[in-house]
Design a protein around this motif. Structure first.
Motif, PDB file in Angstrom:
ATOM      1  N   MET A  83      31.393   1.181 -12.360  1.00 23.15           N
ATOM      2  CA  MET A  83      31.483   2.406 -11.566  1.00 23.15           C
ATOM      3  C   MET A  83      32.795   2.403 -10.803  1.00 23.15           C
ATOM      4  O   MET A  83      33.294   1.339 -10.431  1.00 23.15           O
ATOM      5  CB  MET A  83      30.296   2.537 -10.613  1.00 23.15           C
ATOM      6  CG  MET A  83      30.123   1.402  -9.641  1.00 23.15           C
ATOM      7  SD  MET A  83      28.625   1.581  -8.673  1.00 23.15           S
ATOM      8  CE  MET A  83      29.294   1.382  -7.041  1.00 23.15           C
ATOM      9  N   TYR A 141      23.305   2.382  -4.215  1.00 25.27           N
ATOM     10  CA  TYR A 141      22.663   3.655  -3.877  1.00 25.27           C
ATOM     11  C   TYR A 141      23.536   4.490  -2.949  1.00 25.27           C
ATOM     12  O   TYR A 141      23.621   5.718  -3.109  1.00 25.27           O
ATOM     13  CB  TYR A 141      21.285   3.429  -3.264  1.00 25.27           C
ATOM     14  CG  TYR A 141      20.305   2.799  -4.220  1.00 25.27           C
ATOM     15  CD1 TYR A 141      20.146   3.277  -5.516  1.00 25.27           C
ATOM     16  CD2 TYR A 141      19.539   1.702  -3.844  1.00 25.27           C
ATOM     17  CE1 TYR A 141      19.267   2.694  -6.403  1.00 25.27           C
ATOM     18  CE2 TYR A 141      18.649   1.107  -4.731  1.00 25.27           C
ATOM     19  CZ  TYR A 141      18.514   1.614  -6.007  1.00 25.27           C
ATOM     20  OH  TYR A 141      17.642   1.031  -6.880  1.00 25.27           O
ATOM     21  N   TRP A 164      26.834   4.460  -2.791  1.00 24.91           N
ATOM     22  CA  TRP A 164      27.935   4.984  -3.593  1.00 24.91           C
ATOM     23  C   TRP A 164      27.452   6.128  -4.477  1.00 24.91           C
ATOM     24  O   TRP A 164      28.106   7.173  -4.565  1.00 24.91           O
ATOM     25  CB  TRP A 164      28.553   3.874  -4.447  1.00 24.91           C
ATOM     26  CG  TRP A 164      29.797   4.333  -5.151  1.00 24.91           C
ATOM     27  CD1 TRP A 164      31.079   4.272  -4.673  1.00 24.91           C
ATOM     28  CD2 TRP A 164      29.883   4.934  -6.445  1.00 24.91           C
ATOM     29  NE1 TRP A 164      31.949   4.795  -5.589  1.00 24.91           N
ATOM     30  CE2 TRP A 164      31.243   5.216  -6.684  1.00 24.91           C
ATOM     31  CE3 TRP A 164      28.955   5.272  -7.412  1.00 24.91           C
ATOM     32  CZ2 TRP A 164      31.694   5.811  -7.860  1.00 24.91           C
ATOM     33  CZ3 TRP A 164      29.386   5.866  -8.592  1.00 24.91           C
ATOM     34  CH2 TRP A 164      30.753   6.124  -8.807  1.00 24.91           C
ATOM     35  N   ALA A 165      26.323   5.966  -5.143  1.00 23.22           N
ATOM     36  CA  ALA A 165      25.803   7.008  -6.026  1.00 23.22           C
ATOM     37  C   ALA A 165      25.477   8.290  -5.244  1.00 23.22           C
ATOM     38  O   ALA A 165      25.707   9.399  -5.731  1.00 23.22           O
ATOM     39  CB  ALA A 165      24.552   6.506  -6.751  1.00 23.22           C
ATOM     40  N   ARG A 166      24.981   8.117  -4.041  1.00 25.85           N
ATOM     41  CA  ARG A 166      24.637   9.278  -3.210  1.00 25.85           C
ATOM     42  C   ARG A 166      25.888  10.054  -2.809  1.00 25.85           C
ATOM     43  O   ARG A 166      25.886  11.278  -2.760  1.00 25.85           O
ATOM     44  CB  ARG A 166      23.871   8.794  -1.975  1.00 25.85           C
ATOM     45  CG  ARG A 166      23.051   9.828  -1.284  1.00 25.85           C
ATOM     46  CD  ARG A 166      22.143   9.306  -0.151  1.00 25.85           C
ATOM     47  NE  ARG A 166      22.289   7.942   0.311  1.00 25.85           N
ATOM     48  CZ  ARG A 166      21.559   6.908  -0.121  1.00 25.85           C
ATOM     49  NH1 ARG A 166      20.632   7.078  -1.039  1.00 25.85           N
ATOM     50  NH2 ARG A 166      21.753   5.703   0.364  1.00 25.85           N
ATOM     51  N   HIS A 222      28.800   9.998  -4.446  1.00 27.70           N
ATOM     52  CA  HIS A 222      29.589  10.347  -5.642  1.00 27.70           C
ATOM     53  C   HIS A 222      28.651  10.863  -6.746  1.00 27.70           C
ATOM     54  O   HIS A 222      28.586  10.279  -7.837  1.00 27.70           O
ATOM     55  CB  HIS A 222      30.357   9.125  -6.154  1.00 27.70           C
ATOM     56  CG  HIS A 222      31.336   8.569  -5.198  1.00 27.70           C
ATOM     57  ND1 HIS A 222      30.991   7.684  -4.195  1.00 27.70           N
ATOM     58  CD2 HIS A 222      32.678   8.779  -5.056  1.00 27.70           C
ATOM     59  CE1 HIS A 222      32.064   7.364  -3.508  1.00 27.70           C
ATOM     60  NE2 HIS A 222      33.095   8.021  -4.001  1.00 27.70           N
ATOM     61  N   PRO A 223      27.912  11.940  -6.491  1.00 27.15           N
ATOM     62  CA  PRO A 223      26.878  12.384  -7.442  1.00 27.15           C
ATOM     63  C   PRO A 223      27.403  12.792  -8.821  1.00 27.15           C
ATOM     64  O   PRO A 223      26.654  12.744  -9.788  1.00 27.15           O
ATOM     65  CB  PRO A 223      26.222  13.566  -6.735  1.00 27.15           C
ATOM     66  CG  PRO A 223      27.235  14.046  -5.762  1.00 27.15           C
ATOM     67  CD  PRO A 223      28.015  12.839  -5.346  1.00 27.15           C
ATOM     68  N   GLU A 242      30.013  11.276 -10.383  1.00 18.42           N
ATOM     69  CA  GLU A 242      30.670  10.145 -11.039  1.00 18.42           C
ATOM     70  C   GLU A 242      29.729   9.464 -12.029  1.00 18.42           C
ATOM     71  O   GLU A 242      28.530   9.349 -11.801  1.00 18.42           O
ATOM     72  CB  GLU A 242      31.151   9.125 -10.005  1.00 18.42           C
ATOM     73  CG  GLU A 242      32.189   9.654  -9.052  1.00 18.42           C
ATOM     74  CD  GLU A 242      33.523   9.925  -9.717  1.00 18.42           C
ATOM     75  OE1 GLU A 242      33.888   9.191 -10.656  1.00 18.42           O
ATOM     76  OE2 GLU A 242      34.188  10.881  -9.288  1.00 18.42           O
ATOM     77  N   ILE A 265      28.154   6.333 -13.994  1.00 19.16           N
ATOM     78  CA  ILE A 265      27.844   4.913 -13.820  1.00 19.16           C
ATOM     79  C   ILE A 265      27.266   4.416 -15.140  1.00 19.16           C
ATOM     80  O   ILE A 265      26.393   5.060 -15.715  1.00 19.16           O
ATOM     81  CB  ILE A 265      26.813   4.698 -12.698  1.00 19.16           C
ATOM     82  CG1 ILE A 265      27.351   5.225 -11.366  1.00 19.16           C
ATOM     83  CG2 ILE A 265      26.432   3.227 -12.592  1.00 19.16           C
ATOM     84  CD1 ILE A 265      26.312   5.262 -10.263  1.00 19.16           C
TER      85      ILE A 265
END
Length: 174
Positions: free
Chosen positions: A39, A56, A58-60, A62-63, A65, A67
């Protein structure tokens, strides 16, 4: 101690998707096989270089992006299995994330085939992920400590699979 031969001659390994990092300490008898997470242009060993909370967060933020994950690589698996053999293990039980979600079980089976004649490796595709997957490794340890053979443990785990279900709850579909 009753059952100690099985426990001390059969290693238990789990993939990092089992979420066991959050409950095991460094003295745990369960060995972790790490998937990699790619990622933001970086590659991380899941649960080691990249903790769940950081992932979590980072994912929140960078929706959009992408992975991706990768199973453990063949050489690291062979190295792990050779290390176990050098420590006196004769067998290993490896519990994995569902083969429907990851290629990990297939890659680990290929590594097990490469170790044939050196270390007897039982690969159990749990059909699950996260803590339900981790439960299979915890059960394997419990049964080995109780004196069950590796074959008896694997048989039990295979019979356990149809009774496992995973439910997900999410805040949104994005």
């Amino acid at each position: 101690m009753a059952g100690s031969y099985s426990f001390y001659r059969c290693a238990v390994l789990a993939t990092s998707t089992s979420m066991l990092d959050s409950i095991l300490d460094r003295n745990s008898p369960i060995h972790m096989l790490r998937l990699t997470v790619q990622m933001d242009g970086e590659t991380y060993a899941e649960g080691l270089d990249l903790k769940a909370e950081a992932f979590y967060d980072w994912a929140r933020t960078h929706p959009e992006e992408k992975i991706t994950t990768s199973p453990p690589d063949m050489q690291s698996l062979i190295d792990n299995f050779q290390y176990l053999k050098s420590q006196g293990y004769e067998e290993a039980i490896v519990t994995t994330i569902s083969g429907k979600l990851s290629e990990s079980a297939a890659v680990i089976r290929r590594a097990a085939e490469a170790m044939e004649g050196t270390l007897k490796i039982h690969v159990v595709d749990t059909g699950t992920t996260c803590m339900p997957e981790g439960f299979f490794a915890l059960e394997a340890v419990r049964l080995l400590k109780a004196g069950k053979t590796a074959e008896e443990v694997v048989d039990y785990l295979e019979r356990l699979k149809p009774r496992c279900e995973i439910l997900f709850g999410v805040h949104s579909l994005t």
